[in-house]
Design an enzyme around this catalytic site. Structure first.
Site, PDB file in Angstrom:
ATOM      1  N   HIS A  18       0.984  -1.331   0.267  1.00  0.00           N
ATOM      2  CA  HIS A  18      -0.017  -0.104   0.196  1.00  0.00           C
ATOM      3  C   HIS A  18       0.872   1.160   0.034  1.00  0.00           C
ATOM      4  CE1 HIS A  18      -3.034  -2.500   2.349  1.00  0.00           C
ATOM      5  NE2 HIS A  18      -3.460  -2.398   0.928  1.00  0.00           N
ATOM      6  N   LYS A  42     -16.205  -7.227   5.697  1.00  0.00           N
ATOM      7  CA  LYS A  42     -15.206  -8.041   6.466  1.00  0.00           C
ATOM      8  C   LYS A  42     -15.210  -7.684   7.814  1.00  0.00           C
ATOM      9  CE  LYS A  42     -12.489  -7.402   2.148  1.00  0.00           C
ATOM     10  NZ  LYS A  42     -11.336  -6.752   1.738  1.00  0.00           N
ATOM     11  N   ARG A  91      -1.903  -6.315  -8.360  1.00  0.00           N
ATOM     12  CA  ARG A  91      -0.658  -7.169  -7.988  1.00  0.00           C
ATOM     13  C   ARG A  91      -0.308  -8.129  -9.328  1.00  0.00           C
ATOM     14  NH1 ARG A  91      -3.140  -8.358  -2.481  1.00  0.00           N
ATOM     15  NH2 ARG A  91      -4.713  -8.602  -3.719  1.00  0.00           N
ATOM     16  N   SER A 129      -2.973  -7.981   3.007  1.00  0.00           N
ATOM     17  CA  SER A 129      -3.247  -7.736   4.359  1.00  0.00           C
ATOM     18  C   SER A 129      -3.625  -8.931   4.805  1.00  0.00           C
ATOM     19  CB  SER A 129      -4.359  -6.662   4.447  1.00  0.00           C
ATOM     20  OG  SER A 129      -3.928  -5.592   4.079  1.00  0.00           O
TER      21      SER A 129
HETATM   22  O1  PNS Z   1      -8.932  -3.032   0.017  1.00  0.00           O
HETATM   23  P1  PNS Z   1     -10.287  -3.308  -0.449  1.00  0.00           P
HETATM   24  O2  PNS Z   1     -11.053  -4.174   0.549  1.00  0.00           O
HETATM   25  O3  PNS Z   1     -10.075  -4.102  -1.679  1.00  0.00           O
HETATM   26  O4  PNS Z   1     -11.130  -2.076  -0.877  1.00  0.00           O
HETATM   27  C1  PNS Z   1     -12.427  -2.137  -1.418  1.00  0.00           C
HETATM   28  C2  PNS Z   1     -12.965  -1.042  -1.494  1.00  0.00           C
HETATM   29  C3  PNS Z   1     -13.217  -0.157  -0.081  1.00  0.00           C
HETATM   30  C4  PNS Z   1     -12.492   0.075  -2.734  1.00  0.00           C
HETATM   31  C5  PNS Z   1     -14.615  -1.195  -2.277  1.00  0.00           C
HETATM   32  O5  PNS Z   1     -15.372  -2.182  -1.410  1.00  0.00           O
HETATM   33  C6  PNS Z   1     -15.288   0.132  -2.278  1.00  0.00           C
HETATM   34  O6  PNS Z   1     -15.176   1.126  -2.990  1.00  0.00           O
HETATM   35  N1  PNS Z   1     -16.406   0.145  -1.176  1.00  0.00           N
HETATM   36  C7  PNS Z   1     -17.229   1.205  -1.095  1.00  0.00           C
HETATM   37  C8  PNS Z   1     -18.729   0.833  -1.448  1.00  0.00           C
HETATM   38  C9  PNS Z   1     -18.783   1.075  -3.128  1.00  0.00           C
HETATM   39  O7  PNS Z   1     -18.663   2.097  -3.623  1.00  0.00           O
HETATM   40  N2  PNS Z   1     -19.520   0.002  -3.544  1.00  0.00           N
HETATM   41  C10 PNS Z   1     -19.447  -0.301  -4.986  1.00  0.00           C
HETATM   42  C11 PNS Z   1     -18.192  -0.651  -5.582  1.00  0.00           C
HETATM   43  S1  PNS Z   1     -18.467  -0.501  -7.358  1.00  0.00           S
END
Ligand code: PNS
Length: 170
Positions: A18, A42, A91, A129
């Site tokens: 990150h 989660k 990645r 993570s």
């Molecule tokens: O680190 P992660 O868990 O891969 O991050 C995922 C994240 C936070 C980027 C994604 O879950 C997100 O944007 N959530 C916010 C809700 C949202 O906008 N959902 C629609 C996504 S298309």
């Protein structure tokens, strides 16, 4: 015109992968908002407050980088903060399908918002993570994979949970 990017994620906990991405983003964009999702499905190891504290500490001094939290839709947060770019890390090929789906869905929701994919340094291409938490919980070393502060916080968390387990088995 200044370009503000948002780098969203769970960051449970922040890894060197990150951090690598934050540094790369800060070189490209004028401002980078690292945004921690509050309402995730989660069950996190670290509370949102703990994640904010760790991230703030590890990005301290990096020009143009700030740390905050968000709830609800990412596109709404981007509009609120006047960000025009979403940064996500890729990645390996396996990340691509999920990331593409999210990027296209976000584009549908907010057509002017662009998602930019960045690749972390090769050394972090297998880092996550989830694996960091698993390794450290099972007593393995995560030095070099996460900042030293996070190594210490992980040790504290696992000592805490060991004490709780011991108390319950007495
Ligand atoms: O680190 P992660 O868990 O891969 O991050 C995922 C994240 C936070 C980027 C994604 O879950 C997100 O944007 N959530 C916010 C809700 C949202 O906008 N959902 C629609 C996504 S298309």
């Amino acid at each position: 015109m200044k370009i503000r990017a948002v780098y969203p994620g769970t960051f449970d906990p922040v890894t060197n992968g990150h951090l690598d991405l934050i540094e790369r983003s800060a070189k490209i964009f004028d401002e980078v908002i690292v945004a921690i999702l509050r309402n995730t499905d989660k069950i996190p190891l670290f509370t949102v407050q703990e994640r904010v504290r760790m991230l703030k500490e590890v990005v301290r001094g990096q020009k143009g980088v700030s740390v905050t939290t968000f709830g609800g839709l990412l596109v709404d947060f981007a509009v609120q903060t006047k960000a025009s770019v979403i940064v996500r890390g890729i990645r390996a090929v396996s990340d691509y399908e999920y990331e593409l789906q999210m990027a296209l869905m976000n584009r549908r929701l907010s057509p002017h918002l662009e998602t930019v994919f960045l690749m972390p340094a090769e050394a972090y291409s297998y880092l996550s993570s989830r694996l960091v938490k698993e390794i450290s919980q099972l007593g393995g070393s995560v030095r070099g994979l996460v900042p030293p502060l996070v190594v210490r916080e992980l040790q504290k968390k696992h000592q805490q949970s060991m004490r709780i387990r011991e108390k319950h088995t007495k």
